[in-house]
Each structure stands twice: as structure tokens, then as C-alpha cells.
Design an enzyme around this catalytic site. Structure first.
Site, mmCIF file in Angstrom:
data_model
loop_
_atom_site.group_PDB
_atom_site.id
_atom_site.type_symbol
_atom_site.label_atom_id
_atom_site.label_comp_id
_atom_site.label_asym_id
_atom_site.label_seq_id
_atom_site.Cartn_x
_atom_site.Cartn_y
_atom_site.Cartn_z
ATOM 1 C CB CYS A 184 -14.095 -1.067 0.975
ATOM 2 S SG CYS A 184 -15.053 -2.569 0.764
ATOM 3 C CG PHE A 226 -2.252 -0.740 0.810
ATOM 4 C CD1 PHE A 226 -2.246 -2.112 0.729
ATOM 5 C CD2 PHE A 226 -3.415 -0.075 0.489
ATOM 6 C CE1 PHE A 226 -3.367 -2.811 0.346
ATOM 7 C CE2 PHE A 226 -4.548 -0.756 0.109
ATOM 8 C CZ PHE A 226 -4.518 -2.138 0.039
HETATM 9 P P1 NAD Z 1 -23.109 -5.738 -2.996
HETATM 10 O O1 NAD Z 1 -23.835 -4.491 -3.230
HETATM 11 O O2 NAD Z 1 -22.197 -6.281 -4.060
HETATM 12 O O3 NAD Z 1 -24.135 -6.904 -2.635
HETATM 13 C C1 NAD Z 1 -25.192 -6.762 -1.744
HETATM 14 C C2 NAD Z 1 -26.280 -7.780 -2.108
HETATM 15 O O4 NAD Z 1 -27.254 -7.800 -1.081
HETATM 16 C C3 NAD Z 1 -27.036 -7.456 -3.393
HETATM 17 O O5 NAD Z 1 -27.047 -8.589 -4.241
HETATM 18 C C4 NAD Z 1 -28.458 -7.106 -2.927
HETATM 19 O O6 NAD Z 1 -29.462 -7.457 -3.843
HETATM 20 C C5 NAD Z 1 -28.547 -7.935 -1.666
HETATM 21 N N1 NAD Z 1 -29.561 -7.497 -0.695
HETATM 22 C C6 NAD Z 1 -29.820 -6.242 -0.256
HETATM 23 N N2 NAD Z 1 -30.806 -6.261 0.662
HETATM 24 C C7 NAD Z 1 -31.169 -7.550 0.824
HETATM 25 C C8 NAD Z 1 -32.115 -8.208 1.643
HETATM 26 N N3 NAD Z 1 -32.899 -7.549 2.504
HETATM 27 N N4 NAD Z 1 -32.227 -9.540 1.537
HETATM 28 C C9 NAD Z 1 -31.458 -10.222 0.678
HETATM 29 N N5 NAD Z 1 -30.526 -9.675 -0.098
HETATM 30 C C10 NAD Z 1 -30.380 -8.337 -0.045
HETATM 31 O O7 NAD Z 1 -22.275 -5.499 -1.659
HETATM 32 P P2 NAD Z 1 -20.819 -6.066 -1.281
HETATM 33 O O8 NAD Z 1 -19.754 -5.365 -2.034
HETATM 34 O O9 NAD Z 1 -20.860 -7.557 -1.301
HETATM 35 O O10 NAD Z 1 -20.700 -5.574 0.226
HETATM 36 C C11 NAD Z 1 -21.480 -6.122 1.266
HETATM 37 C C12 NAD Z 1 -20.939 -5.622 2.596
HETATM 38 O O11 NAD Z 1 -19.607 -6.140 2.801
HETATM 39 C C13 NAD Z 1 -20.818 -4.102 2.706
HETATM 40 O O12 NAD Z 1 -21.091 -3.712 4.019
HETATM 41 C C14 NAD Z 1 -19.340 -3.850 2.393
HETATM 42 O O13 NAD Z 1 -18.862 -2.681 2.978
HETATM 43 C C15 NAD Z 1 -18.689 -5.065 3.022
HETATM 44 N N6 NAD Z 1 -17.412 -5.445 2.424
HETATM 45 C C16 NAD Z 1 -17.247 -5.380 1.067
HETATM 46 C C17 NAD Z 1 -16.039 -5.781 0.509
HETATM 47 C C18 NAD Z 1 -15.832 -5.699 -0.985
HETATM 48 O O14 NAD Z 1 -14.664 -5.816 -1.401
HETATM 49 N N7 NAD Z 1 -16.845 -5.537 -1.785
HETATM 50 C C19 NAD Z 1 -14.994 -6.261 1.338
HETATM 51 C C20 NAD Z 1 -15.222 -6.335 2.699
HETATM 52 C C21 NAD Z 1 -16.435 -5.924 3.238
#
Ligand code: NAD
Length: 440
Positions: A266, A255
Site C-alpha cells: 500500500c 508509526f
Molecule cells: P490482491 O492482489 O491480494 O488481490 C486481488 C484479487 O483480485 C486477486 O485474487 C485477483 O485474482 C482478483 N481479480 C483481479 N481482477 C479480477 C476480476 N476482473 N474479477 C475477479 N477477480 C479479479 O490485492 P489486495 O492486496 O487485496 O488489494 C486490493 C485493493 O485493496 C487494492 O486497491 C489495494 O490498494 C487496496 N487495499 C489493500 C490493503 C492491503 O493491506 N492489502 C489494505 C487496504 C486497501
């Protein structure tokens, strides 16, 4: 163990697939009918290297299922992971609507003891809110079902998510319940046996570990970018500065790569969220706030530099290579490419853009600018007759570009290498007006 993962995005889907690979029976639940229908047909909603092979195998062996049916998914689950989005609200604080909707759904459907594991990145104290919400729903149903809420933040990196879940640097588990802790250890048995470091702590500490980790990484990137701006002016070399700094075990070389500023789903949202949490508790998160402003400044400086060096970009054709916020993902959420494209278009440029996986996601995000952007099928088409090339994301395939051929296809001679991909190529400076980041 019967596990349900709510949310089939970058975190939930990978987590669900890997848990099934660990031998658990996993149901992935999402409200998005199209996503689930596609998943049932083996079509993945995200691009993540290596994920499809493991998904297909576990579906075939009957350990992995997809549904939109909450009753079926939650009714008799032993463990329920919440992995839904926590996007920034208008003020930058984490919007908990989706997480709390999951808590409601859980309260309305569970029928026996379950542990609810929060994987979403959430403000400290969200575990308490989830607990209250489930309790309220159970009271409404006039039944008494025991449950525990655990924090288990996710640290996967998009593009490397499969490996990160199979071989994490650490697993953090936050709970005060012995029963839940025992079950969590069983879920991650495979990792435990493979000597993955575990951190067992209370729920609030676990929730904060995630924000602290992301904020620290964002600060590190903003720090080296700030050094890079100065290094360019004083005639120093940021790559060598970072290399020498990284040899200090207390610093580490990771980093410390300067570039167009951090992006993705994120760091931008989590840094803003922790500043908002600080406000709530009357703590001025000045270091994180400075990293946020430095990151905004970095993107602006890059745009200004392109405009200045090209003597304006009015009616100039600029080839953008790489749209996703990093290589090996289709995720363009908060990607620097979006701000750079907008900035250049607003100054009169026309864009020809290519990215191996990020084009579809960019199209709707930059819908407003669609008349000024031509999306291309490859780097050759994108660079054809362009006045400048701006390499924004360091996809491996860009490393192998034949620079002589690239120059021949272009009309102009400007090459802004925002990831220093070709900095060591001995021909690059003779072929182009070449602008790396962090050195002249
Ligand atoms: P995303 O937007 O890719 O996916 C979220 C999913 O949840 C979507 O498919 C949506 O349709 C579904 N969803 C929403 N409400 C729902 C409900 N009530 N019931 C069922 N499904 C529902 O999000 P993401 O990137 O996977 O991130 C998810 C969490 O993890 C966030 O808080 C993020 O900060 C955290 N996070 C993300 C990463 C990353 O690299 N993307 C890494 C670590 C942590």
C-alpha cells in the site's frame, strides 16, 4: 443481504469472510481458478491470522461461497464489492484495468438494482468511471437497470486484518445516494450498533481519504527515519525521541518507529499514485514526494551501512531474518528485505534467508538472484556459519532468539538489528558488533 465480493486477495477475502460473519450471504468471485478451487477445499491463498477459523465456520453454515462464475455471482446480487488490485502503472499512477474490468462484468450481468461498492484504493473520480463503464454495458444490453456506485475504502492492516474488519477505527462511506446510504448502513449494522465511528461523505472525498491517510502514515515513517539518521550521527537516541514526541497528544506514539523504510502493497504504491494524481491537477505534492525519496534513501543507507561496517560484503554470508514487509503476513510486495537482499548480492554477498511465511513469495520475486540465495527452514539454519545477521522483519519468534546460541552458530560477529528488537538485551553488545537503527 446477498453480497458479492470481487477479488479474493488480502482485502476481498477478509471482507467477504467478515461480511458472512455479520450474517450476510456472501459469494466471493475471482478470475483465478486455482485460488477458487483451493478456497472451495478450505485452502487459503493468503496467510492471515484467525481468518481460516471464521471462513470454515461460515462455509459450514452456508453463508459463504466461492466461484469464478460471473453470471452466478453478479446476476442477482444486491451489493457488489470491488476489491481487486490497483497496482502502480509504469509512471506510478494507479492502474485501473482490474477495477474497470469488474465494472464491465457488473454491467454485463446485473439484472436488478444493485449497489457497487468500491473497496479498492483508487484515484479520485474513479467512482465516476465505474459508473460510466456500467452504464455503457447496460446500454449495450439495451436494458435499464438502476444502480449506485459507492466508495468505501479499506483500512485493514495485513497481519491484523480480521480484527481490523471486526473492530475498525472508522468506516468511511462516500455516496450522494440516500438509497445506497441506507443499504450501506444495513450492511454494517453490527458495527453501527457497536458504536464504530462512521464518516458519511461524498464519493470523491471518500476516495481521497484513503490516499490522504496512507500518505500521512508514510510521511510519519519517513520523518522518524530521517530523525534516526541524524540521531545516529549526533549520538542521540531515536527511541527516546519518539517516545517523548509520542507523549504529545497531537503527535501520538504510533508509526514513530525507525527502521529500514516502509514497504508493503500500500504505502509505496499509494504515495506514488497521489503524487501522480497531483500532477494531473497541477498540484505539486512536495511533502509526499519528499517522503518517497526519503524512503528510498533509507533503504540505500542501510545497505551502505552494512557494507561499510563489514568492510565490504564480497563473498560474505549474510543471514536475513524476516522477508515479509511486516510480521504475521506472507506479503512481500515492495518489502524492504527485497531491496536489501538485492543491494547486498550486487555487492558480492551470499544470502541465507529465513522468514516464517514469506519465503515462497520471495522466491519468484528474486528468481534472478536465486543462485546467490539459500532459503532456510529456520533461523538456526539461516544463521549457521554466517558473517552477519540482518534482522529485517520483527516476527515475534525472533524476539525470543537465544543470542549466545546465535553467536555460536555464526562465523562472524555482526548483528544489524533493523527493528531494534534486541536493543534492550544487556548481552547483545558484548556478544556482537551490534548495530541498531537510530542510535549508536
Ligand atoms: P490482491 O492482489 O491480494 O488481490 C486481488 C484479487 O483480485 C486477486 O485474487 C485477483 O485474482 C482478483 N481479480 C483481479 N481482477 C479480477 C476480476 N476482473 N474479477 C475477479 N477477480 C479479479 O490485492 P489486495 O492486496 O487485496 O488489494 C486490493 C485493493 O485493496 C487494492 O486497491 C489495494 O490498494 C487496496 N487495499 C489493500 C490493503 C492491503 O493491506 N492489502 C489494505 C487496504 C486497501
Amino acid at each position: 443481504m446477498k453480497i458479492t465480493v470481487i477479488g479474493t486477495g488480502y482485502v476481498g477475502l477478509v471482507q467477504g469472510v467478515i461480511l458472512s460473519e455479520f450474517g450476510h450471504k456472501v459469494i466471493c468471485l475471482d478470475i483465478d481458478e486455482k485460488k477458487i478451487e483451493n478456497l472451495k477445499n478450505g485452502i487459503l491463498p493468503i496467510y492471515e491470522p484467525g481468518l481460516k477459523e471464521i471462513l470454515d465456520r461460515n462455509v459450514l453454515e452456508g453463508r459463504l461461497k466461492f466461484t469464478t462464475n460471473k453470471e452466478y455471482a453478479l446476476g442477482d446480487a444486491e451489493v457488489i464489492f470491488i476489491a481487486v488490485g490497483t497496482p502502480p502503472g509504469d509512471d506510478g499512477s494507479a492502474d485501473l484495468t482490474y477495477v474497470l474490468q469488474c465494472a464491465k462484468d457488473i454491467g454485463q450481468n446485473i439484472s436488478k438494482y444493485a449497489i457497487v461498492v468500491n473497496k479498492s484504493t483508487v484515484p479520485v473520480g474513479t467512482g465516476d468511471l465505474v459508473e460510466e463503464t456500467i452504464e455503457n454495458e447496460l446500454m449495450g444490453r439495451k436494458i435499464n437497470v438502476e444502480f449506485d456506485v459507492v466508495s468505501n475504502p479499506e483500512f485493514l492492516r495485513e497481519g491484523k486484518a480480521v480484527n481490523d474488519c471486526l473492530r475498525p477505527d472508522r468506516v468511511v462511506i462516500g455516496t450522494e445516494s440516500k438509497k445506497a446510504l441506507g443499504i450501506m448502513k444495513k450492511i454494517y449494522d453490527v458495527l453501527y450498533i457497536n458504536k464504530t465511528p462512521f464518516v458519511f461523505t461524498n464519493r470523491r472525498t471518500s476516495e481521497m481519504i484513503k490516499y490522504a491517510s496512507n500518505a500521512f502514515l508514510a510521511v510519519k515513517i519517513s520523518f522518524i527515519n530521517e530523525m534516526a539518521l541524524l540521531a545516529e550521527k549526533v549520538g542521540a537516541n531515536t527511541q527516546e525521541i519518539a517516545q517523548a514526541m509520542g507523549m504529545d497528544g497531537r503527535i501520538s506514539p504510533k508509526f514513530l518507529h525507525c527502521g529500514p523504510g516502509y514497504g508493503g502493497s500500500c504505502f509505496p504504491k499509494d504515495t506514488r499514485a497521489i503524487v501522480e494524481i497531483g500532477k494531473e491537477y497541477d498540484e505539486d505534492m512536495s511533502v509526499v514526494s519528499a517522503a518517497i525519496s526519503a524512503n528510498e534513501k533509507q533503504k540505500k543507507k542501510i545497505i551502505d551501512k552494512i557494507i561499510k561496517e563489514m568492510n565490504g560484503v564480497e563473498n560474505k554470508i549474510i543471514c536475513i531474518l524476516g522477508l515479509s514487509f511486516k510480521p504475521d503476513t506472507d506479503d512481500v510486495r515492495d518489502a524492504p528485505s527485497l531491496d536489501i537482499i538485492k543491494g547486498l548480492i550486487e555487492n558480492g554477498a551470499k544470502i541465507k534467508a529465513y522468514c516464517p511465511k514469506g519465503i515462497e513469495e520471495t522466491k519468484w520475486r528474486l528468481e534472478k538472484y536465486k543462485d546467490k540465495i539459500q532459503y532456510c527452514k529456520d533461523e538456526d539454519e539461516a544463521s549457521e556459519k554466517s558473517d552477519a545477521v540482518v534482522l529485517v522483519t520483527e516476527w515475534n519468534q525472533f524476539r525470543g532468539i537465544n543470542l549466545e546460541e546465535l553467536k555460536e552458530r555464526m562465523k562472524g560477529e555482526f548483528y544489524f538489528d533493523l527493528r531494534n528488537v534486541h536493543i534492550k538485551n544487556c548481552k547483545v553488545r558484548s556478544l556482537f558488533k551490534y548495530y541498531p537503527v537510530g542510535q549508536r
